[in-house]
Every structure is written in C-alpha cells, then in structure tokens.
Design an enzyme around this catalytic site. Structure first.
Site, PDB file in Angstrom:
ATOM      1  N   ASP A 172      54.329  33.153  53.366  1.00 39.76           N
ATOM      2  CA  ASP A 172      54.458  32.642  54.730  1.00 39.76           C
ATOM      3  C   ASP A 172      54.245  31.147  54.775  1.00 39.76           C
ATOM      4  O   ASP A 172      53.592  30.576  53.905  1.00 39.76           O
ATOM      5  CB  ASP A 172      53.426  33.309  55.647  1.00 39.76           C
ATOM      6  CG  ASP A 172      52.015  32.799  55.337  1.00 39.76           C
ATOM      7  OD1 ASP A 172      51.555  31.845  55.997  1.00 39.76           O
ATOM      8  OD2 ASP A 172      51.382  33.320  54.389  1.00 39.76           O
ATOM      9  N   GLY A 314      48.209  30.757  51.312  1.00 40.49           N
ATOM     10  CA  GLY A 314      49.428  31.403  51.801  1.00 40.49           C
ATOM     11  C   GLY A 314      50.586  31.095  50.874  1.00 40.49           C
ATOM     12  O   GLY A 314      50.407  30.933  49.668  1.00 40.49           O
ATOM     13  N   GLU A 315      51.775  31.041  51.436  1.00 40.63           N
ATOM     14  CA  GLU A 315      53.026  30.764  50.711  1.00 40.63           C
ATOM     15  C   GLU A 315      53.439  31.896  49.778  1.00 40.63           C
ATOM     16  O   GLU A 315      54.521  31.862  49.197  1.00 40.63           O
ATOM     17  CB  GLU A 315      52.929  29.475  49.873  1.00 40.63           C
ATOM     18  CG  GLU A 315      52.632  28.215  50.648  1.00 40.63           C
ATOM     19  CD  GLU A 315      52.517  26.988  49.758  1.00 40.63           C
ATOM     20  OE1 GLU A 315      52.854  27.087  48.556  1.00 40.63           O
ATOM     21  OE2 GLU A 315      52.100  25.928  50.265  1.00 40.63           O
ATOM     22  N   GLY A 316      52.585  32.903  49.591  1.00 43.13           N
ATOM     23  CA  GLY A 316      52.829  33.931  48.587  1.00 43.13           C
ATOM     24  C   GLY A 316      52.162  33.614  47.261  1.00 43.13           C
ATOM     25  O   GLY A 316      52.396  34.309  46.267  1.00 43.13           O
TER      26      GLY A 316
END
Length: 348
Positions: A172, A314-316
């Site tokens: 995300d 975040g970001e994966g």
C-alpha cells in the site's frame, strides 16, 4: 452496481495430509522445522500438489489519498503519495529493492491518488477519484465507489495471475491511510479506537490524541454497519484498502496464496474476510507491525505473523521479505531427502 463475490475453493485436504506425511518422512525429527513445515503444507494444499512451486512472485502496491488528512492525522503531507508512486515506478523505493532480491515483480496501481500520472509511466490506472472524502465530515466514499474499488482489486489479481503467478503480496501507499485502517479495525473487532490506533508515520502525543478523536468522530458520525462490510469500506475506508481487499478475494478465488503485509494490508485482509470468509486459509501474515491495531485484526483472522522486525513502512516490504521464508519452506518439502532415500535410520 451489484458486486459479485466469486466462490473461494477450499484447499485440498488430501494433499495437505500427503504433504504432512512427506514432512514426517524427511531426514529430521518430526515437527522439528516448526512453522516452516506448516507453511509448506499450507502452500501444497492451496496449490493441490505435494511439491508446490512459488517461483513466480508478485507484489501489488495500491495507492490512494485520503480526505481525512485535512484533519492533521499524519506527520507527512499528502503530496508524498504521488511522489512515492514515482519512486516505485523508477525502482528506488524499499519495496523495489526487496522485490529485486526476492525475484518478484512489482505492480503499482493508482486507485485514487490526488494527482495525475503521465500515460506510459508504468502505473496501472484504476483511479476512482482524486482521493477519498473526509470521513470526519461524512462518508469517505459512495457505496458504488466502494464496490468499484473491490471489483478493480479482483480484476487486478486475475490479470496478475494471467501473467503467471504462484504467490502474491499486498502493498500500500497513501498518506493518512493508517487512520481508515484503525477505523476498520475498531468497527470489525469491537476494540476501543484508542487501542487500535498507532502513530502512523510518527505522530507525537498530541497528534495521536487528535487522530484518535477524529476516528471516534468519524465512526460516531457515519455509523458504519459491521454486518455490511461494503458499508464499512464506504463510510470509513480508502480506495487502496478496498482494492487490496478485492485483490485478496480475487487471488483466493483462483487458488493463489496471499502474503499480507502490515497494518493497512491486514485491514484490507480483514475486510476481505468479512466479505468472503473462505479466503482465510489462503492468508499468510508476513510480520507483526508496530501499529497497535494489527494484533486485534490478526486475532480476528486467526493467523500468526511470521516475523517481528519492528517494521511499519508498508509498501509490501514485510510481505516481500517473507517470500524468502515461504520459498525456504517449500524447498524443504520438495528437495529434502526422506529417511528411505538417504539411507538414514528412522526412530523405528
């Protein structure tokens, strides 16, 4: 529009038993590799084969902006969202580095960033609006927009699977998105807002108190119905959260395991679970986020994270880091010798 939730196939229990039997025949004490054994059996049962394959990996990073940032719930300005999307596209973000190491492709989706991206830049355009509305003064989005975000997420999952895929991770990007995620956590778990709200990108005490008060106000004002997950998404959610929930459902509907990243991804997974409980066996929780509300959501989902690295980016990033553990688990099942083939004496 009426959202069609696809059927979720049950994992193959016969294969699960066969994989467990094989694990017990490998040259080690039974159960001595702990969760690596459980992971391999989970993947085998999902793929329906005793020697599964996780070589084709992808992380889908969904981005969106949030009207609630006008209430001062984030330490960073909303301008950072499109700037970070550009960073993803040029390969300079943490998720790009970790994905390269894991041999995974990165797909970046604009679900609702409050900026435009040039055509041909590499972003997958599924923009629903230029950010959500301010949930502190009304619903974050319309019900139709909520359904559209879920639908887009499912379609993205299916498109990724058509490209070739064994394992997918959720990522995300969206300044302010821990605020709707905390709201979703509070609604579905029943926990007080203060217990499921963290400091996001680094709020001080006063900023955290403001954030809690804004979430409480949004829930009181909008009255999201926990028995209607789409209503919860529309009232206090985000476009990228809906997209990720749809991604989870879409992947599970085609028999693909989903590695769930941190707080925002866990909120999306919980939303997906409330819509389609059959997705639960497909979930692998990558890591325990620093964000306070993740524990309550993981408990509700009935899953335990693989790692606790004090991460909150975040970001994966955590999910892609977990790819290495999952591949290790599968390699143990596939490549390790049995007592018989190695000529090693078993206990019997």
């Amino acid at each position: 529009m009426m959202l069609d939730i696809p059927a979720i196939p049950a994992p193959n229990e016969i294969i699960a038993r066969q994989a467990r039997q094989r694990q017990n025949q490998l040259t080690k004490p039974t159960g001595s590799l702990g969760r690596l054994e459980d992971l391999s059996i989970q993947i085998a049962s999902i793929q329906g084969k005793i020697k599964p394959d996780v070589s084709r990996k992808a992380v889908v990073v969904m981005a969106g902006d949030h009207g609630v940032t006008h209430e001062g719930v984030s330490a960073y300005p909303a301008d950072v969202t499109p700037q970070m999307v550009h960073n993803f596209l040029t390969g300079g973000a943490a998720i790009n580095v970790l994905a390269r190491q894991a041999g995974a492709r990165v797909s970046v989706v604009d679900m609702g960033v409050a900026a435009d991206f040039p055509s041909g830049c590499g972003v997958i355009d599924r923009k629903i609006a230029y950010g959500t509305m301010n949930m502190a003064s009304g619903p974050a989005m319309t019900r139709q927009q909520a359904e559209k975000s879920l639908k887009f997420g499912m379609e993205i999952a299916w498109a990724e699977i058509d490209r070739g895929l064994d394992l997918i991770a959720t990522g995300d990007m969206g300044i302010g998105n821990t605020t709707p995620s905390s709201a979703i956590a509070a609604v579905f778990t029943g926990e007080p807002v203060s217990r499921v709200t963290g400091r996001g990108t680094g709020l001080d005490d006063r900023g955290w108190e403001t954030k809690v008060a804004i979430i409480e106000k949004a829930i009181q004002l909008n009255q999201p119905d926990k028995n209607d997950p789409i209503d919860v998404l529309a009232k206090v959610g985000g476009f990228e959260i809906g997209g990720l929930a749809g991604l989870v459902i879409g992947a599970a509907s085609r028999g693909i395991p989903v590695v769930v990243d941190g707080f925002i991804s866990t909120a999306a997974a919980l939303l997906a679970f409330e819509l389609a409980p059959g997705i639960q066996p497909y979930l692998i929780a990558a890591h325990r986020s620093v964000e306070a509300g993740q524990r309550a959501m993981l408990d509700k989902l009935g899953i335990e994270p693989l790692m606790d690295f004090n991460m909150r980016l975040g970001e994966g990033t955590g999910a892609v880091l977990a790819f290495h553990i999952i591949e290790a688990a599968v390699r143990i099942l596939n490549e390790m010798s049995t007592f018989e083939s190695a000529g090693v004496s078993d206990r019997s």
